[in-house]
Design a protein around this motif. Structure first.
Motif, mmCIF file in Angstrom:
data_model
loop_
_atom_site.group_PDB
_atom_site.id
_atom_site.type_symbol
_atom_site.label_atom_id
_atom_site.label_comp_id
_atom_site.label_asym_id
_atom_site.label_seq_id
_atom_site.Cartn_x
_atom_site.Cartn_y
_atom_site.Cartn_z
ATOM 1 N N UNK A 1 0.818 -1.218 0.000
ATOM 2 C CA UNK A 1 0.000 0.000 0.000
ATOM 3 C C UNK A 1 0.854 1.272 0.000
ATOM 4 N N UNK A 2 0.356 2.290 -0.655
ATOM 5 C CA UNK A 2 1.124 3.530 -0.813
ATOM 6 C C UNK A 2 1.328 4.269 0.511
ATOM 7 N N UNK A 3 0.408 4.063 1.463
ATOM 8 C CA UNK A 3 0.499 4.863 2.690
ATOM 9 C C UNK A 3 0.441 4.032 3.972
ATOM 10 N N UNK A 4 0.806 2.756 3.863
ATOM 11 C CA UNK A 4 0.863 1.907 5.053
ATOM 12 C C UNK A 4 2.124 1.059 5.013
ATOM 13 N N UNK A 5 2.680 0.775 6.191
ATOM 14 C CA UNK A 5 3.878 -0.061 6.290
ATOM 15 C C UNK A 5 3.519 -1.532 6.107
ATOM 16 N N UNK A 6 4.494 -2.286 5.638
ATOM 17 C CA UNK A 6 4.360 -3.737 5.509
ATOM 18 C C UNK A 6 5.748 -4.361 5.588
ATOM 19 N N UNK A 7 5.783 -5.657 5.845
ATOM 20 C CA UNK A 7 6.991 -6.445 5.634
ATOM 21 C C UNK A 7 6.698 -7.326 4.430
ATOM 22 N N UNK A 8 7.732 -7.688 3.697
ATOM 23 C CA UNK A 8 7.535 -8.620 2.594
ATOM 24 C C UNK A 8 8.784 -9.483 2.451
ATOM 25 N N UNK B 1 6.897 7.160 3.345
ATOM 26 C CA UNK B 1 6.917 8.446 4.059
ATOM 27 C C UNK B 1 5.524 8.872 4.509
ATOM 28 N N UNK B 2 4.510 8.467 3.744
ATOM 29 C CA UNK B 2 3.134 8.903 4.018
ATOM 30 C C UNK B 2 2.442 8.069 5.095
ATOM 31 N N UNK B 3 3.102 7.010 5.573
ATOM 32 C CA UNK B 3 2.492 6.179 6.627
ATOM 33 C C UNK B 3 2.426 6.962 7.942
ATOM 34 N N UNK B 4 1.503 6.548 8.807
ATOM 35 C CA UNK B 4 1.369 7.199 10.120
ATOM 36 C C UNK B 4 2.628 6.945 10.947
ATOM 37 N N UNK B 5 3.010 7.942 11.737
ATOM 38 C CA UNK B 5 4.231 7.849 12.542
ATOM 39 C C UNK B 5 4.169 6.646 13.482
ATOM 40 N N UNK B 6 3.019 6.449 14.132
ATOM 41 C CA UNK B 6 2.873 5.324 15.064
ATOM 42 C C UNK B 6 3.124 3.993 14.343
ATOM 43 N N UNK B 7 2.564 3.868 13.156
ATOM 44 C CA UNK B 7 2.724 2.650 12.382
ATOM 45 C C UNK B 7 4.199 2.423 12.047
ATOM 46 N N UNK B 8 4.885 3.471 11.607
ATOM 47 C CA UNK B 8 6.311 3.356 11.279
ATOM 48 C C UNK B 8 7.114 2.890 12.494
ATOM 49 N N UNK B 9 6.763 3.439 13.668
ATOM 50 C CA UNK B 9 7.475 3.073 14.897
ATOM 51 C C UNK B 9 7.248 1.606 15.249
ATOM 52 N N UNK C 1 18.453 -7.842 3.299
ATOM 53 C CA UNK C 1 17.379 -6.957 3.752
ATOM 54 C C UNK C 1 17.370 -5.691 2.917
ATOM 55 N N UNK C 2 16.175 -5.251 2.596
ATOM 56 C CA UNK C 2 16.001 -4.026 1.811
ATOM 57 C C UNK C 2 15.014 -3.128 2.546
ATOM 58 N N UNK C 3 15.412 -1.874 2.783
ATOM 59 C CA UNK C 3 14.504 -0.906 3.398
ATOM 60 C C UNK C 3 14.024 0.003 2.285
ATOM 61 N N UNK C 4 12.726 0.221 2.230
ATOM 62 C CA UNK C 4 12.188 1.073 1.169
ATOM 63 C C UNK C 4 11.134 2.020 1.718
ATOM 64 N N UNK C 5 11.233 3.280 1.313
ATOM 65 C CA UNK C 5 10.247 4.280 1.742
ATOM 66 C C UNK C 5 9.414 4.785 0.568
ATOM 67 N N UNK C 6 9.845 4.456 -0.650
ATOM 68 C CA UNK C 6 9.021 4.767 -1.823
ATOM 69 C C UNK C 6 9.351 3.750 -2.917
ATOM 70 N N UNK C 7 8.483 3.637 -3.947
ATOM 71 C CA UNK C 7 8.641 2.577 -4.941
ATOM 72 C C UNK C 7 10.001 2.556 -5.644
#
Length: 139
Positions: A61-68, A93-101, A120-126
């Protein structure tokens, strides 16, 4: 808040599906979601072996965190087929701060449950999980 996050349970299905991806190559990718109410990580979506990197990217999702987890096939410079199992920490970047934490503080513990992660790959945008990024990290 950190205590609540670190007490995140991991649903058995998460490990089971991962083992199937790793040993039998039953899936191309698995997307995991943290259910905040139940305080546990669950499988949200699985990609069939024929699915591609694009299907994985479209599942995040564009505005929610996930693991994959992504089983990435590639050819080496010598044209030898290889595969690498990637763990993707998707934190737009658009995810809620609480969710990111919550995702950030639960990540290492969750990753340890999945025995066989190679990269491991960290990604904040596509763009940060473009196919070229996987290729450069895999070799």
């Amino acid at each position: 808040m950190a205590n609540a996050a670190s007490g995140m349970a991991v649903h058995d299905d998460c490990k089971l599906k991962f083992m199937e991806l790793k040993t039998k190559r039953t899936y191309r990718f698995i997307v995991y979601k943290i259910e905040e109410q139940q305080k546990q990580v669950v499988v949200e979506k699985i990609g069939e072996p024929a699915e591609t990197h694009e299907a994985l990217a479209a599942s995040l999702p564009a505005d929610e965190c996930r693991y994959a987890v992504f089983d990435f096939d590639f050819l080496t410079a010598e044209d030898v087929p290889k595969s690498r199992i990637f763990f993707v920490a998707w934190s737009p970047d658009t995810a809620k701060v609480r969710s990111k934490m919550i995702y950030a503080s639960s990540k290492d513990r969750f990753k340890r449950e999945l025995d066989g992660i190679q990269i491991e790959l960290q990604a904040t945008d596509p763009t940060e999980m473009d196919l070229d990024v996987f290729k450069s990290r895999a070799t």
